[in-house]
Design a protein around this motif. Structure first.
Motif, PDB file in Angstrom:
ATOM      1  N   GLU A   4       0.824  -1.220   0.000  1.00 14.90           N
ATOM      2  CA  GLU A   4       0.000   0.000   0.000  1.00 14.90           C
ATOM      3  C   GLU A   4       0.860   1.273   0.000  1.00 14.90           C
ATOM      4  O   GLU A   4       0.439   2.304  -0.503  1.00 14.90           O
ATOM      5  CB  GLU A   4      -0.940   0.021   1.211  1.00 14.90           C
TER       6      GLU A   4
ATOM      7  N   ASP B 298      -2.992   0.348   7.406  1.00 17.36           N
ATOM      8  CA  ASP B 298      -2.826  -0.506   6.213  1.00 17.36           C
ATOM      9  C   ASP B 298      -2.914  -1.982   6.574  1.00 17.36           C
ATOM     10  O   ASP B 298      -3.486  -2.783   5.843  1.00 17.36           O
ATOM     11  CB  ASP B 298      -1.470  -0.234   5.539  1.00 17.36           C
TER      12      ASP B 298
ATOM     13  N   TYR C 155      -6.526  -2.871   7.371  1.00 15.55           N
ATOM     14  CA  TYR C 155      -7.311  -2.823   6.126  1.00 15.55           C
ATOM     15  C   TYR C 155      -7.012  -4.069   5.271  1.00 15.55           C
ATOM     16  O   TYR C 155      -7.927  -4.731   4.779  1.00 15.55           O
ATOM     17  CB  TYR C 155      -6.958  -1.543   5.364  1.00 15.55           C
TER      18      TYR C 155
ATOM     19  N   ILE D 158     -16.238   0.342   4.596  1.00 10.03           N
ATOM     20  CA  ILE D 158     -15.385   1.532   4.550  1.00 10.03           C
ATOM     21  C   ILE D 158     -16.232   2.805   4.375  1.00 10.03           C
ATOM     22  O   ILE D 158     -15.821   3.899   4.733  1.00 10.03           O
ATOM     23  CB  ILE D 158     -14.313   1.392   3.442  1.00 10.03           C
TER      24      ILE D 158
ATOM     25  N   GLN E 127     -16.529   5.138   7.119  1.00  7.54           N
ATOM     26  CA  GLN E 127     -15.388   6.028   7.377  1.00  7.54           C
ATOM     27  C   GLN E 127     -15.799   7.505   7.336  1.00  7.54           C
ATOM     28  O   GLN E 127     -15.250   8.329   8.056  1.00  7.54           O
ATOM     29  CB  GLN E 127     -14.354   5.748   6.289  1.00  7.54           C
TER      30      GLN E 127
ATOM     31  N   ALA F 282     -10.283  -0.124  10.505  1.00 10.57           N
ATOM     32  CA  ALA F 282      -9.555   0.641   9.482  1.00 10.57           C
ATOM     33  C   ALA F 282     -10.337   1.900   9.109  1.00 10.57           C
ATOM     34  O   ALA F 282      -9.749   2.979   8.947  1.00 10.57           O
ATOM     35  CB  ALA F 282      -9.329  -0.230   8.249  1.00 10.57           C
ATOM     36  N   ALA F 283     -11.662   1.759   9.009  1.00  9.65           N
ATOM     37  CA  ALA F 283     -12.492   2.929   8.659  1.00  9.65           C
ATOM     38  C   ALA F 283     -12.368   3.999   9.745  1.00  9.65           C
ATOM     39  O   ALA F 283     -12.215   5.190   9.457  1.00  9.65           O
ATOM     40  CB  ALA F 283     -13.947   2.500   8.486  1.00  9.65           C
TER      41      ALA F 283
ATOM     42  N   TRP G 106      -1.610   2.224  -5.425  1.00 10.27           N
ATOM     43  CA  TRP G 106      -1.875   2.731  -4.064  1.00 10.27           C
ATOM     44  C   TRP G 106      -1.260   4.114  -3.838  1.00 10.27           C
ATOM     45  O   TRP G 106      -1.766   4.910  -3.041  1.00 10.27           O
ATOM     46  CB  TRP G 106      -1.356   1.745  -3.006  1.00 10.27           C
TER      47      TRP G 106
ATOM     48  N   PHE H 144      -3.749   6.560  -4.587  1.00 11.56           N
ATOM     49  CA  PHE H 144      -4.743   6.718  -3.513  1.00 11.56           C
ATOM     50  C   PHE H 144      -4.265   7.758  -2.497  1.00 11.56           C
ATOM     51  O   PHE H 144      -4.961   8.727  -2.198  1.00 11.56           O
ATOM     52  CB  PHE H 144      -4.985   5.355  -2.840  1.00 11.56           C
ATOM     53  N   TYR H 145      -3.036   7.570  -1.989  1.00 17.09           N
ATOM     54  CA  TYR H 145      -2.561   8.475  -0.928  1.00 17.09           C
ATOM     55  C   TYR H 145      -2.340   9.893  -1.450  1.00 17.09           C
ATOM     56  O   TYR H 145      -2.642  10.870  -0.763  1.00 17.09           O
ATOM     57  CB  TYR H 145      -1.288   7.920  -0.275  1.00 17.09           C
TER      58      TYR H 145
HETATM   59  N1  LIG Z   1      -5.498   1.475   4.477  1.00 18.38           N
HETATM   60  C1  LIG Z   1      -6.526   1.838   3.723  1.00 18.38           C
HETATM   61  N2  LIG Z   1      -6.433   1.833   2.398  1.00 18.38           N
HETATM   62  C2  LIG Z   1      -7.474   2.202   1.656  1.00 18.38           C
HETATM   63  N3  LIG Z   1      -8.629   2.619   2.137  1.00 18.38           N
HETATM   64  C3  LIG Z   1      -8.740   2.642   3.450  1.00 18.38           C
HETATM   65  N4  LIG Z   1      -9.752   3.003   4.235  1.00 18.38           N
HETATM   66  C4  LIG Z   1      -9.364   2.824   5.507  1.00 18.38           C
HETATM   67  N5  LIG Z   1      -8.135   2.371   5.569  1.00 18.38           N
HETATM   68  C5  LIG Z   1      -7.716   2.245   4.291  1.00 18.38           C
END
Ligand SMILES: Nc1ncnc2[nH]cnc12
Length: 348
Positions: A42, A93, A96, A112, A115, A176-177, A256, A259-260
């Motif tokens: 990730e 991570d 998740y 999720i 979240q 994780a959420a 990934w 995503f970040y």
């Molecule tokens: N680690 C993660 N990666 C992607 N979406 C997420 N939502 C919550 N945690 C996450």
């Protein structure tokens, strides 16, 4: 320029948010078992971000050549904050990835969606996020969408999985959420308290430091769990073959990063709440892709959830447009585009 950057970041987030969970699940459904390795992927692609950082540096050198122009703009205070957020991201991570290993992608996506509620609550506590009737409506509709999807989850426990594993996957995904719902406003708070001007170039540096620390955290997990020794054997036994195993791993790491970058870029351009809303809006898209590619079931509830999330999204943006029309005569253009991060600057 601010709005264009926001749209670009939404697009980058869409790639990461739809592609990331699908690639992760692809690894698990074809014989991958290493949760630490999956969580490592990730953030493990962070060196890619060094490339735009170098481009930003060259751009700065060209437009204002000066001996003081440095490759890295980050000061120690911001570095420490990014490192702490990075370690929290590493923990997130892992939990998740644990959820994705145990549950279908569509179920993970629906959990999720909760979240957004965590993001809204923590944004209120940490950054005093102001709510309008439109944003409350959007949070409500998007949460309803998740709830509607939740009506039909009991039937989707994978056949080879025990009830206990399924429940543990469920609980970890809720965790994780909640944790990521906390991390988003924490990033916004970091921008505000940075005591240095936040530019997009600096956002890239924050991303690199966060991901570096999250990766270090997952590397320790992989070492303790013997993942580095097992990976070559797992690759040889992977159902799709060894080449595809490594291709999936590399593609995962790249996707990934989108995503970040998308997440923290949207926080820079707007707010953590908007970032949470865009994530929630994209969840049904991820669900539909999971239905198409992995033949997961599509119930009427998923269609209803999709409609609710689009309605929530439209409601939020109608509110934003109305608000910016009210603000325009009174405020300087840049301020109306950047309402929540007072010290942010559209420069590299
Ligand atoms: N680690 C993660 N990666 C992607 N979406 C997420 N939502 C919550 N945690 C996450």
């Amino acid at each position: 320029m601010g709005k264009l950057l926001l749209v670009i970041n939404c697009f980058i987030l869409a790639i990461g948010h739809c592609g990331g969970p699908l690639m992760m699940r692809l690894y698990f459904i074809h014989g991958g078992k290493r949760v630490w390795f999956s969580s490592w992927l990730e953030t493990g692609g962070w060196p890619i971000i060094l490339f735009p950082i170098a481009c930003a540096y060259l751009h700065r050198s060209r437009i204002q050549p000066s001996a003081e122009n440095k490759l890295f703009l980050m000061k120690p205070r911001l570095f420490i904050a990014a490192a702490v957020i990075g370690i929290l991201t590493g923990v997130d991570d892992y939990i998740y990835a644990y959820g994705v290993a145990r549950l279908p992608v569509s179920t993970v996506a629906l959990i999720i969606a909760s979240q957004l509620v965590f993001t809204a609550v923590f944004a209120f506590v940490l950054v005093k996020q102001k709510f309008t009737s439109y944003s409350i409506n959007a949070v409500f509709l998007l949460t309803m969408g998740a709830g509607v999807l939740g009506l039909n989850t009991s039937s989707d426990r994978p056949k080879n999985e025990s009830y206990r594993e399924y429940i543990l996957g469920f609980v970890m995904t809720v965790g994780a959420a909640a944790l990521y719902g906390f991390i988003l406003p924490l990033v916004e708070l970091t921008y505000r308290k940075a005591k240095q001007e936040i530019s997009y170039g600096l956002v890239l540096e924050i991303q690199a430091v966060m991901c570096l620390f999250a990766t270090a955290f997952s590397t320790i997990g992989m070492l303790v769990n013997n993942d580095f020794k097992v990976i070559p054997k797992e690759a040889r036994e992977f159902v799709l073959g060894e080449t595809k195993y490594y291709t999936i791993a590399i593609m995962s790491a790249i996707v990934w990063q989108c995503f970040y970058l998308g997440v923290i870029g949207i926080i820079f351009c707007s707010s953590s709440l908007v970032s949470g809303i865009v994530i929630a809006v994209l969840l049904p898209v991820t669900e539909i892709l999971a239905v198409i590619f992995y033949k997961e079931s599509f119930h009427a509830e998923k269609g209803v959830a999709l409609a609710l999330s689009l309605w929530g999204f439209l409601s939020y943006f109608c509110g934003e447009i109305k608000q910016s029309k009210i603000n325009k005569p009174a405020l300087h253009l840049l301020q109306s585009e950047m309402p929540s991060v007072p010290n942010c600057q559209i420069s590299v």
